[in-house]
Design a protein around this motif. Structure first.
Motif, mmCIF file in Angstrom:
data_model
loop_
_atom_site.group_PDB
_atom_site.id
_atom_site.type_symbol
_atom_site.label_atom_id
_atom_site.label_comp_id
_atom_site.label_asym_id
_atom_site.label_seq_id
_atom_site.Cartn_x
_atom_site.Cartn_y
_atom_site.Cartn_z
ATOM 1 N N ARG A 98 0.787 -1.228 0.184
ATOM 2 C CA ARG A 98 0.252 -0.056 -0.056
ATOM 3 C C ARG A 98 0.816 1.309 -0.072
ATOM 4 N N LEU A 99 1.956 1.254 0.842
ATOM 5 C CA LEU A 99 2.782 2.372 0.898
ATOM 6 C C LEU A 99 3.622 2.601 -0.694
ATOM 7 N N THR A 100 3.821 1.479 -1.611
ATOM 8 C CA THR A 100 4.539 1.836 -2.685
ATOM 9 C C THR A 100 3.631 1.492 -4.057
ATOM 10 N N ALA A 101 2.260 1.499 -3.562
ATOM 11 C CA ALA A 101 1.263 1.239 -4.742
ATOM 12 C C ALA A 101 1.339 2.242 -5.772
ATOM 13 N N LYS A 102 1.358 2.140 -7.199
ATOM 14 C CA LYS A 102 1.291 3.048 -8.179
ATOM 15 C C LYS A 102 -0.233 3.668 -8.138
ATOM 16 N N ASP A 103 -1.210 2.891 -7.868
ATOM 17 C CA ASP A 103 -2.618 3.339 -7.977
ATOM 18 C C ASP A 103 -3.012 3.979 -7.079
ATOM 19 N N PRO A 104 -3.454 5.377 -7.094
ATOM 20 C CA PRO A 104 -3.839 6.162 -6.248
ATOM 21 C C PRO A 104 -4.947 5.711 -5.349
ATOM 22 N N ALA A 105 -5.924 4.901 -5.633
ATOM 23 C CA ALA A 105 -6.992 4.440 -4.961
ATOM 24 C C ALA A 105 -6.397 3.301 -3.873
ATOM 25 N N ASP A 106 -5.221 2.642 -4.323
ATOM 26 C CA ASP A 106 -4.712 1.654 -3.206
ATOM 27 C C ASP A 106 -3.585 2.341 -2.319
ATOM 28 N N ARG A 107 -2.887 3.215 -2.815
ATOM 29 C CA ARG A 107 -1.813 3.768 -2.047
ATOM 30 C C ARG A 107 -2.228 4.638 -0.756
ATOM 31 N N MET A 108 -1.340 4.244 0.347
ATOM 32 C CA MET A 108 -1.622 4.715 1.630
ATOM 33 C C MET A 108 -0.430 5.624 1.976
ATOM 34 N N PRO A 109 -0.630 6.718 2.730
ATOM 35 C CA PRO A 109 -1.928 7.275 3.036
ATOM 36 C C PRO A 109 -2.573 8.079 1.573
ATOM 37 N N PRO A 110 -4.107 7.901 2.011
ATOM 38 C CA PRO A 110 -4.644 8.438 1.005
ATOM 39 C C PRO A 110 -4.477 10.016 0.605
ATOM 40 N N ALA A 111 -4.648 10.365 -0.613
ATOM 41 C CA ALA A 111 -4.434 11.704 -0.946
ATOM 42 C C ALA A 111 -5.179 12.654 -0.179
ATOM 43 N N ASP A 112 -6.477 12.279 0.298
ATOM 44 C CA ASP A 112 -7.457 13.199 0.688
ATOM 45 C C ASP A 112 -7.298 13.212 2.071
ATOM 46 N N SER A 113 -6.194 12.687 2.870
ATOM 47 C CA SER A 113 -6.113 12.528 4.237
ATOM 48 C C SER A 113 -5.236 13.839 4.531
ATOM 49 N N GLY A 114 -4.507 14.098 3.552
ATOM 50 C CA GLY A 114 -3.516 15.497 3.798
ATOM 51 C C GLY A 114 -2.189 14.738 4.490
ATOM 52 N N LYS A 115 -2.205 13.578 4.609
ATOM 53 C CA LYS A 115 -0.798 13.150 5.442
ATOM 54 C C LYS A 115 0.086 12.827 3.999
ATOM 55 N N LYS A 116 1.332 12.950 4.468
ATOM 56 C CA LYS A 116 2.486 12.785 3.334
ATOM 57 C C LYS A 116 3.421 11.769 3.981
ATOM 58 N N ILE A 117 4.263 10.891 3.048
ATOM 59 C CA ILE A 117 5.199 10.149 3.562
ATOM 60 C C ILE A 117 6.320 10.291 2.306
ATOM 61 N N THR A 118 7.500 10.351 2.723
ATOM 62 C CA THR A 118 8.778 10.639 1.917
ATOM 63 C C THR A 118 9.028 9.076 1.290
ATOM 64 N N PRO A 119 9.825 9.134 0.147
ATOM 65 C CA PRO A 119 10.262 7.581 -0.020
ATOM 66 C C PRO A 119 11.133 7.259 0.880
ATOM 67 N N GLU A 120 12.161 8.114 1.441
ATOM 68 C CA GLU A 120 12.999 7.744 2.648
ATOM 69 C C GLU A 120 12.364 7.050 3.616
ATOM 70 N N GLN A 121 11.292 7.582 4.012
ATOM 71 C CA GLN A 121 10.456 7.213 5.269
ATOM 72 C C GLN A 121 9.980 5.814 4.718
ATOM 73 N N ILE A 122 9.603 5.562 3.622
ATOM 74 C CA ILE A 122 8.901 4.206 3.190
ATOM 75 C C ILE A 122 9.733 3.423 3.268
ATOM 76 N N GLU A 123 11.274 3.655 2.596
ATOM 77 C CA GLU A 123 12.353 2.862 2.562
ATOM 78 C C GLU A 123 12.632 2.279 4.096
ATOM 79 N N LEU A 124 12.559 3.331 4.901
ATOM 80 C CA LEU A 124 12.956 3.033 6.535
ATOM 81 C C LEU A 124 11.887 1.818 7.311
ATOM 82 N N ILE A 125 10.527 2.244 6.436
ATOM 83 C CA ILE A 125 9.677 1.112 7.043
ATOM 84 C C ILE A 125 9.968 -0.155 6.676
#
Length: 160
Positions: free
Chosen positions: A96-123
């Motif tokens: 979900r963190l790396t999904a290309k489809d915006p409907a599957d990607r987390m966090p959702p765009a409408d949440s206003g939350k952002k996560i950087t690629p570096e943070q995703i890699e850390l997880i």
């Protein structure tokens, strides 16, 4: 003037070749460093995921609770596991963190939350290292550190 340039170029080249192994070792040592849940992962999940997947049962979505290891690693309603320790590729959280489809990607765009690629890699690295959870630091009893040995038979005046 040309002699000075040659000397500077030679000095620069020697310095770079000398420091190159130092930086390589430092980088590989940092990559193998264990990722600490309380220091590195909890703040990321708290800022980006706990609103919908945290301790508040009234706000929780999809039956997923990421702040609790047992819940995060158990079978979900979707017949998947959010976290499969030691395998980011099998973990739904990673997908979900790396999904290309915006409907599957987390966090959702409408949440206003952002996560950087570096943070995703850390997880992802944390999951690969076994996704080890720890209690909040306030609930971990303090432990006395080991007193270091003095080198070459030297004596010290105190434990510091």
């Amino acid at each position: 003037m040309r002699t000075l340039r040659r000397r500077l170029l030679l000095l620069t080249g020697l310095t770079a070749s000398f420091l190159s192994p130092v930086f390589t070792v430092a980088t590989s040592a940092a990559d193998s460093k264990p990722i600490d849940y309380n220091r590195d992962i909890r703040p990321l999940l708290s800022n980006t995921c706990y609103t919908c997947h945290g301790p508040d049962s009234k706000q929780r979505q999809s039956g997923l609770r990421l702040d609790d290891r047992k819940s995060a690693t158990s079978l979900l309603e979707s017949n998947t596991h959010a976290i499969v320790p030691s395998s980011r590729e099998k973990s739904e959280l990673w997908k979900r963190l790396t999904a290309k489809d915006p409907a599957d990607r987390m966090p959702p765009a409408d949440s206003g939350k952002k996560i950087t690629p570096e943070q995703i890699e850390l997880i992802g690295k944390w999951i690969d290292q076994g996704a080890i959870y720890k209690n909040h630091w306030a609930f971990i009893p303090p432990a006395r550190p080991v007193v270091p040995k003095t080198p070459h038979g030297m004596t010290s005046r105190n434990e510091i």
